[in-house]
Design an enzyme around this catalytic site. Structure first.
Site, short mmCIF file in Angstrom:
data_model
loop_
_atom_site.label_atom_id
_atom_site.label_comp_id
_atom_site.label_asym_id
_atom_site.label_seq_id
_atom_site.Cartn_x
_atom_site.Cartn_y
_atom_site.Cartn_z
N GLU A 123 -1.92 6.31 8.94
CA GLU A 123 -2.47 7.46 8.23
C GLU A 123 -3.64 8.01 9.04
O GLU A 123 -4.14 7.35 9.95
CB GLU A 123 -2.95 7.06 6.82
CG GLU A 123 -4.11 6.08 6.81
CD GLU A 123 -4.47 5.62 5.39
OE1 GLU A 123 -3.63 5.78 4.49
OE2 GLU A 123 -5.58 5.10 5.20
N ARG A 143 -7.31 -8.35 -7.46
CA ARG A 143 -7.98 -9.64 -7.41
C ARG A 143 -9.48 -9.41 -7.53
O ARG A 143 -9.94 -8.26 -7.56
CB ARG A 143 -7.69 -10.35 -6.09
CG ARG A 143 -8.05 -9.48 -4.87
CD ARG A 143 -7.89 -10.20 -3.57
NE ARG A 143 -7.93 -9.32 -2.42
CZ ARG A 143 -9.03 -8.85 -1.85
NH1 ARG A 143 -10.21 -9.16 -2.36
NH2 ARG A 143 -8.98 -8.06 -0.79
N LYS A 177 0.83 -1.21 0.00
CA LYS A 177 0.00 0.00 0.00
C LYS A 177 0.86 1.26 0.00
O LYS A 177 0.47 2.28 -0.55
CB LYS A 177 -0.94 -0.01 1.20
CG LYS A 177 -1.97 -1.14 1.16
CD LYS A 177 -2.89 -1.08 2.36
CE LYS A 177 -3.96 -2.16 2.30
NZ LYS A 177 -3.41 -3.52 2.39
N HIS A 180 -13.01 -3.40 10.36
CA HIS A 180 -12.49 -2.99 9.06
C HIS A 180 -12.72 -4.04 7.98
O HIS A 180 -12.08 -4.01 6.94
CB HIS A 180 -11.00 -2.63 9.16
CG HIS A 180 -10.69 -1.70 10.28
ND1 HIS A 180 -11.10 -0.38 10.28
CD2 HIS A 180 -10.07 -1.91 11.47
CE1 HIS A 180 -10.71 0.18 11.41
NE2 HIS A 180 -10.10 -0.71 12.15
#
Length: 679
Positions: A191, A283, A116, A226
């Site tokens: 973040e 994917r 990421k 999440h």
């Protein structure tokens, strides 16, 4: 041309890929761990190859064994599904090096987007808006709240929200450990965490000839830990300008890495409508069926055709209608989403076909069937239920109906939570955001006002069904079943459990005694149930009239060959009543008339809340250690997630029975804490 496909996965996605492969005339090959030897995906495949062991690291994450299985079974292509090795560039290269077709994007594209942190650098160069990363070592109170994320994976694993700087180091360690266990890479970054943001994503599909499709948006904002719970397409309430900007950014992301195949570009949209790139999943996504429904496509078939070198048409088909998907998990939302294990005594979800003039269709993608065990080693998702209709309201209504009418026995699920979420005013008003469960979980898992009454009627139905003679019983037995002795009511007692409707049933161990008067001239009548009349009573079906409303109860006993009164569990289902939000499914345990005294546990005993493996023990923890209330003592890994076992009180650890690497069963004694005396 591809002739045989091995799916390097398990559960519902393997079953899903096999379904399309069969339709295309392809042979299918499954791989399986030892616990999955008789799993649904194995039964659905033409051929299956064993991967010795149980843990993902020893089985589904062993790319070398998967490739050996493909070659041994004569497969000429590998489909990775999602999770496990699906975003592992090294595995994709190894598949190609073995002379097999890889049904996925180029390894270079996977590699570019797999991290990421690197993906964000690529997107910054492409001009896509980003949330700026925060160095955890330099973080201050002004940076809070922070979101910690695993750099090399998804699915909610390795993610933590940090609201207190004092918790940052511990959460970093926990996130890294979970990421390392799930993906083999413990890199974690931080973040800003956006409150009340929306998770909006764009499905892309690209061929090897320069065509890239943006197949609309999906909203996946309703999440727990999440991980997505409810998804829909298209994302509701987006301005056309924002929708166009998201499509363009997604196509730019795909072109930036020369993408080929199916992928998803994910964005976080703030409350004021600003989009930020999150990540690209290289994917097929779990929620791909909602896009398939709206666009009338089979994305797996298109993946296979693209892998064979076919070109896509210049433009995708036009979308039509709205689709909503709910993920059915074996978990208890009221107990911190605790995974549940057991055997699915019944697993049936109605999927009626579309009927004009309102063509609302329901689809079920399941990884389990009646009688299948649900173990501790893998993700707790049992199935996805998808509804498609001309409008959002119709799709939601069809999905609610299908979930409410499902019969799921033997394992607690989030089914009732899904129904309540789909009918919550915020969701029906098309205003979802990622903080939905943080705000509403408490009320969504409260027992309904009618829960006690509903459980009482379910117990009555169970008692009447147990007492009813079978239709094929000898005449003497049937006549003897109802003794016309009005002065001596018969009775049976049942204890409620939470299995089947976790968090919303009267699953607190309440005992209901049911008394009834047998009759030779008709069904028995209940005693102490004013306003309730018995219309019919058979071993598997009871009809009651309660407050003037006729209700049919379907009763199923978990047989133990010792008779109805000693059945392990009794499952009672009745039709959903939208106007009265009482649960419509109950799991009851017959209470013997003469019970043996049970051995109690010591005060302060920590019992395993689920089967699992002890993967961490607090540093320095040993008998004699001083502990504080809420302090994490042990970590159990179950269904690919870590679960903290905390001290119930401040005091002294007097016993530690768990050891690192130990596999423990539900209810196993892990440790004992002696509470310090109160001043």
């Amino acid at each position: 041309m591809i002739t045989s496909v091995l799916v390097a996965n398990r559960g519902e996605i393997a079953v899903r890929v096999f379904r399309t492969a069969r339709a295309l005339g392809l042979a299918t090959v499954a791989v399986h761990s030892d616990p999955d030897a008789d799993a649904l995906h194995v039964r659905e495949a033409d051929t299956a190859v064993r991967l010795p062991g149980a843990a993902p690291a020893d089985t589904y994450l062993r790319g070398d064994l998967v490739i050996e299985a493909a070659l041994a079974a004569g497969a000429d292509a590998v489909h990775p599904g999602y999770g496990f090795l699906s975003e592992n560039a090294g595995f994709a290269r190894a598949v190609l090096a073995a002379g097999l077709v890889w049904i996925g994007p180029p390894p270079e594209a996977i590699e570019a987007m797999a991290s990421k942190t690197r993906a964000k650098e690529l997107m910054r160069a492409a001009g896509v808006p980003l949330l700026e990363p925060v160095d955890p070592a330099e973080a201050t109170a002004a940076d809070l709240p922070l979101l910690l994320k695993a750099a090399a994976g998804g699915g909610g694993r390795g993610m933590r929200v940090v609201r207190d700087l004092h918790e940052l180091k511990a959460e970093l360690d926990a996130a890294a450990a979970e990421a390392r266990s799930a993906f083999g890479d413990g890199e974690v970054f931080a973040e800003p965490y956006v409150e009340r943001g929306r998770h909006v994503e764009v499905q892309v599909l690209a061929d090897g000839h320069g065509t890239v499709w943006a197949l609309g948006t999906r909203d996946c904002s309703l999440q727990r830990r999440h991980q997505k719970v409810i998804e829909e397409a298209p994302a509701p309430g987006l301005p056309d300008s924002l929708r166009t900007a998201l499509h363009e950014a997604a196509v730019a992301a795909a072109r930036a890495v020369c993408y080929r195949g199916a992928g998803t570009v994910e964005f976080l949209v703030t409350a004021d409508g600003r989009p930020y790139f999150l990540e690209m999943n290289t994917r097929l996504q779990v929620e791909h069926p909602v896009t398939e429904a709206v666009f009338g496509l089979d994305l797996v078939a298109l993946q296979i055709r693209v892998a064979e070198g076919a070109a896509l048409p210049p433009e995708p088909p036009q979308p039509a209608g709205h689709a909503v998907e709910a993920r059915l998990y074996a978990e208890d939302p009221a107990q911190d989403w605790r995974p549940q294990t057991g055997t699915l005594a019944t697993f049936r979800i109605p999927a009626p076909p579309a009927v004009p003039p309102s063509p609302a269709a329901v689809r079920v993608d399941a990884g389990y069937a009646d009688g299948d065990p649900v173990g501790i080693h893998y993700d707790p998702m049992l199935a996805k239920v998808i509804a498609h209709a001309p409008t959002r309201a119709e799709a939601v209504r069809a999905l609610v109906r299908a979930l409410s009418a499902a019969r799921i026995h033997g394992v607690a699920t989030n089914r009732e939570l899904l129904v309540r979420s789909l009918t919550h005013p915020e969701f029906t008003a098309a205003k979802p955001d990622t903080g939905f469960y943080e705000r509403h979980l408490g009320t969504l898992t409260e027992p309904s006002p009618d829960a006690g009454r509903a459980a009482s009627l379910a117990a009555a139905a169970a008692a009447l069904a147990a007492a009813a003679p079978a239709a094929d019983a000898p005449l003497a037995a049937r006549l003897g079943g109802w003794r016309n002795v009005r002065s001596a009511p018969q009775s049976r007692s049942y204890r409620t459990t939470g299995a089947g409707t976790a968090g919303t049933d009267t699953g607190d161990g309440t005992v209901f005694e049911v008394r009834y008067l047998p009759s030779r001239s008709g069904p028995p009548q209940l005693v102490d149930h004013p306003g309730v009349r018995v219309l019919a009573a058979e071993p598997h079906r009871v009809v009651l009239e309660a407050e003037g409303i006729r209700r049919v109860f379907h009763v199923k006993q978990k047989s133990n060959n010792r008779g109805a009164e000693e059945a392990d569990e009794v499952y009672v289902d009745t039709a959903p009543a939208p106007a009265r939000p009482a649960p419509n499914a109950h799991t009851l345990v017959p209470v013997p008339r003469f019970t043996d005294p049970q051995d109690g546990t010591l005060p302060g005993s920590l019992l395993a809340p689920m089967p699992g493996t002890v993967v961490r023990i607090a540093e320095g923890l040993a008998p004699g250690s001083t502990v504080t209330a809420g302090q994490p003592l042990l970590w159990l890994e179950a269904m690919k997630m870590e679960h903290r076992i905390v001290s119930p009180a401040s005091g002294t650890l007097t016993a530690l029975h768990a050891g690192l690497g130990h596999q423990v069963e539900f209810g196993a004694l892990l440790a004992v804490v002696q509470e310090e005396p109160q001043p």
